[in-house]
Design an enzyme around this catalytic site. Structure first.
Site, mmCIF file in Angstrom:
data_model
loop_
_atom_site.group_PDB
_atom_site.id
_atom_site.type_symbol
_atom_site.label_atom_id
_atom_site.label_comp_id
_atom_site.label_asym_id
_atom_site.label_seq_id
_atom_site.Cartn_x
_atom_site.Cartn_y
_atom_site.Cartn_z
ATOM 1 N N SER A 517 0.843 -1.185 0.000
ATOM 2 C CA SER A 517 0.000 0.000 0.000
ATOM 3 C C SER A 517 0.891 1.252 0.000
ATOM 4 O O SER A 517 1.670 1.430 -0.929
ATOM 5 C CB SER A 517 -0.958 -0.034 1.195
ATOM 6 O OG SER A 517 -1.992 0.909 1.047
ATOM 7 N N ASP A 598 -8.601 -5.086 -6.059
ATOM 8 C CA ASP A 598 -8.126 -3.955 -5.270
ATOM 9 C C ASP A 598 -8.617 -2.675 -5.935
ATOM 10 O O ASP A 598 -8.017 -2.178 -6.874
ATOM 11 C CB ASP A 598 -6.600 -3.958 -5.194
ATOM 12 C CG ASP A 598 -6.053 -2.859 -4.299
ATOM 13 O OD1 ASP A 598 -6.865 -2.070 -3.768
ATOM 14 O OD2 ASP A 598 -4.833 -2.787 -4.116
ATOM 15 N N HIS A 630 -7.307 -5.566 -1.597
ATOM 16 C CA HIS A 630 -6.088 -4.899 -1.147
ATOM 17 C C HIS A 630 -5.257 -5.814 -0.253
ATOM 18 O O HIS A 630 -4.077 -5.562 -0.027
ATOM 19 C CB HIS A 630 -6.479 -3.621 -0.394
ATOM 20 C CG HIS A 630 -5.399 -2.583 -0.318
ATOM 21 N ND1 HIS A 630 -4.720 -2.114 -1.418
ATOM 22 C CD2 HIS A 630 -4.861 -1.910 0.740
ATOM 23 C CE1 HIS A 630 -3.833 -1.209 -1.044
ATOM 24 N NE2 HIS A 630 -3.886 -1.068 0.253
#
Length: 676
Positions: A517, A598, A630
């Site tokens: 991320s 995602d 994600h």
């Protein structure tokens, strides 16, 4: 390919707080959410065919043989809460999806459309891992009464408490039982402001629905709780035991998802216009610099037990329940090593009752302890991993370092060493960069990014918490605004230099770095900057390739806050920290992992950097999961993830070669010892 398959089990067990022993009550993958409904009975849910859910009650004394059905609901329900009412009945509240006309939604039996087309005319078309439809989360209530020794439904069955209100609760995508609470006076819940677009604003308000019997066929309209000057997220509403007060948290900014939650009190449910803030100051910043999360009332309602993160650990704190008495910032209550996950009263009727505390640590995946706040003591009751011994881990492998950051502030990092650590040897560095970016590495267990997994490969794992990290005060956390590749990057450079100069058992010449991320963003940023040449290999999971693509995300308030405006009003703020502008400097071997579901960072953010690496002839690999969001959550996918990541870093750090040499030596030694 991965063979063998994974066997998944789900059990409901009873833990005896006196002996520490547990007893199996239910062994069923479809069973969930056990909830006490008396001293010797518990209620739980069982999912069935065609999207149905059965509510069952079982006895502790004779589990399984005495289970009986209360009702079967033709929908998926979850997040149950129950509360005994004054008339002897029990209030029952749960969440379930509602159709636009307020009826229970069951996708399993709903009529299927002929076309898969989706048409939108406003913002917020998808969230986390799904495209949004017309159905919304809602809260449903009913009451149970006991007849002839068995609980049955009263009234009209499940009633939609939010029907006709345009409100949605629990708040997607992660809302659950923490988004609402019940008492004999009614229901409080958190919901997004229906007048603000959820893609642009974080504002969630606290609402109250007065209910007397929980059998009302037409619920009163939800009433808003007023919090002047505070317009951000609202979380964790909890009724006092007397049922007249509500404690909760509220943020100030309506476009900053990681703003500081303020601990709040509604002193009287009869007057929703008067709320009070704990530790309030004239400048509006608040005297307590940490972030309250879970809230629990003491048995006598005189204190609040609150969890909040500090220096990479989630601690337990005690606060007077009257804001006027909370003159001093709270102190930490002693708990087991690691981070607190949940807190419960052992006996609500006992004003001096102790707490049952659930926690984890970097070596322990599940620990239950009994905490006595009055004596500030803790006794470990049960540990699923025997405090790490089951995994061959111990606290002696865990350490901390602190070093000067890019400015006049300190930066903290967690250190995890192999279980067979020898300080006379040197181990390659595994450098982990956390996501968020308003997040932190914690002394807590994880099934996804677990430092012990990397350490046991033969690394010293260092997990820095640079600018942007939570748990070190709001100044450090807020310092990342408009600084994505600035202060945090410099802090990480300082971390690497500190390791080089002060940790002689770490081989920084064989270092690898990994991040997901925002951590993945930083991996791509590092690639284009001098720190990238310090690593033998990099791993980027669901990272940002170009900050100019941030408007392909779903929660637009995030880039608006962190990049100080919209992309059309402040394009320069996005361009300044764009990793794609430095691809000419990319040179380090890199593994890229990305998933098609995602929607926070679309798959193209993984494809683009892979295409750059391949085009430039830089050793690289792409691992794509079509059925993950994600996070990689499915067991077989997680296994592949770990195999790919470990093989990649081990190849470039030399750990793979060392492991092979050890194996070959073991074979030679085995042959030498065998008689001819």
């Amino acid at each position: 390919m991965v063979g063998g398959g994974c066997v998944k089990t789900s059990q409901i067990r009873l833990l005896d707080v006196e002996s520490g022993q547990s007893t199996l009550l239910v062994d069923d993958l479809s069973a969930s959410e056990p909830t006490w409904i008396g001293d010797d009975e518990f209620l739980y849910l069982k999912s069935g065919e065609k999207g149905n859910t059965t509510v069952l009650v079982d006895k502790i004394a004779r589990p399984g043989s005495q289970a009986y059905e209360v009702t079967t609901i033709k929908a998926r329900i979850s997040n149950i809460k129950i509360k005994e009412l004054t008339n002897g009945t029990v209030a029952f509240v749960c969440s379930a999806s509602a159709t636009p006309d307020g009826q229970l939604s069951n996708p399993a039996t709903a009529k299927k459309p002929y076309s898969s087309a989706k048409v939108y005319t406003s913002l917020f078309v998808r969230h986390w891992d799904e495209w949004l439809g017309e159905d919304k989360n809602s809260l449903w209530y009913t009451a149970l009464e006991k007849k002839n020794g068995r609980f049955t439904l009263t009234g009209h069955g499940l009633v939609n408490a939010l029907a006709g209100s345009k409100l949605e609760s629990p708040v997607p995508p992660f809302g659950g039982t923490g988004d609402f609470d019940i008492s004999p006076t009614g229901l409080v819940f958190v919901a997004k402001d229906p007048e603000l677009n959820p893609a642009l604003y974080t504002k969630t308000d606290l609402y109250y629905v007065p209910l007397k019997t929980f059998t009302e066929e037409q619920p009163p309209s939800p009433q808003i709780v007023e919090t002047p000057g505070l317009e951000g997220y609202t979380n964790s509403p909890v009724f006092s035991h007397c049922g007249r007060k509500v404690a909760f948290t509220r943020m100030r900014s309506k476009q900053y998802e990681s703003d500081k939650p303020r601990l709040m009190l509604l002193p009287d449910i009869g007057d929703l216009s008067k709320t009070e803030e704990f530790f309030a100051t004239d400048d509006g910043e608040g005297a307590w610099d940490y972030r309250p999360e879970t809230i629990l009332w003491s048995a006598d309602d005189k204190s609040l037990y609150v969890t909040a993160e500090k220096n990479a650990r989630v601690h337990l704190w005690e606060v007077p329940s009257n804001p006027a008495d909370a003159r001093d910032t709270p102190s930490v209550i002693m708990t087991a090593d690691g981070s607190v996950n949940d807190i419960r009263l052992l006996a609500e009727a006992d004003s001096s009752s102790k707490l049952l505390v659930t926690s984890t640590s970097l070596v322990d995946n599940s620990c239950y302890s009994i905490v006595d706040p009055s004596a500030n003591t803790t006794d470990i009751l049960s540990s699923n991993s025997k405090q790490g011994k089951t995994f061959g881990l111990s606290r002696s492998s865990i350490g901390d370092i602190t070093f000067k950051g890019a400015g006049d502030y300190d930066v903290h990092a967690l250190v995890v060493r192999p279980s067979n650590f020898d300080e006379k040897k040197k181990y390659p560095l595994c450098f982990l960069i956390h996501g968020g970016p308003q997040g932190a590495w914690q002394d807590g267990w994880s099934n996804r990014w677990n430092p012990a997994v990397f350490a046991e490969q033969g690394y010293v794992v260092v997990s820095p918490n640079p600018t942007g990290s939570t748990g070190y005060g709001m100044a450090l956390q807020n310092g990342i605004k408009g600084q994505w590749g600035g202060r945090p990057y410099e802090d990480l450079v300082k971390a690497f230099e500190h390791i080089e100069e002060n940790m002689p058992y770490v081989d920084t010449d064989r270092a690898v770095a990994l991040g997901a991320s925002y951590g993945g963003y930083m991996i791509n940023w590092i690639q284009g900057h001098p720190l990238g040449r310090k690593f033998k290999a990099l791993v980027c999971h669901d990272g940002v390739f170009s900050t100019l693509n941030q408007w392909s995300t779903e929660e637009l308030f995030f880039p608006i806050h962190d990049f100080e405006g919209t992309i059309y009003d402040n394009r320069a703020g996005y361009e300044k920290w764009d990793p794609a502008q430095h691809v000419n400097e990319w040179a380090t071997p890199q593994l890229i992992i990305h998933s098609e579901l995602d929607y926070r960072l679309p798959i193209t953010e993984g494809l683009a950097p892979f295409n750059v690496l391949q085009s430039k002839g830089i050793p690289s690999k792409l691992v794509m999961f079509p059925d993950e969001n994600h996070w990689v959550l499915k067991p077989e996918n997680s296994l592949v993830w770990h195999e790919q990541v470990l093989a990649w870093i081990n190849k470039y750090s030399g750990v793979e070669k060392e492991t092979q040499e050890v194996r070959e030596m073991a074979v030679v030694e085995d042959k030498r010892q065998k008689p001819m």
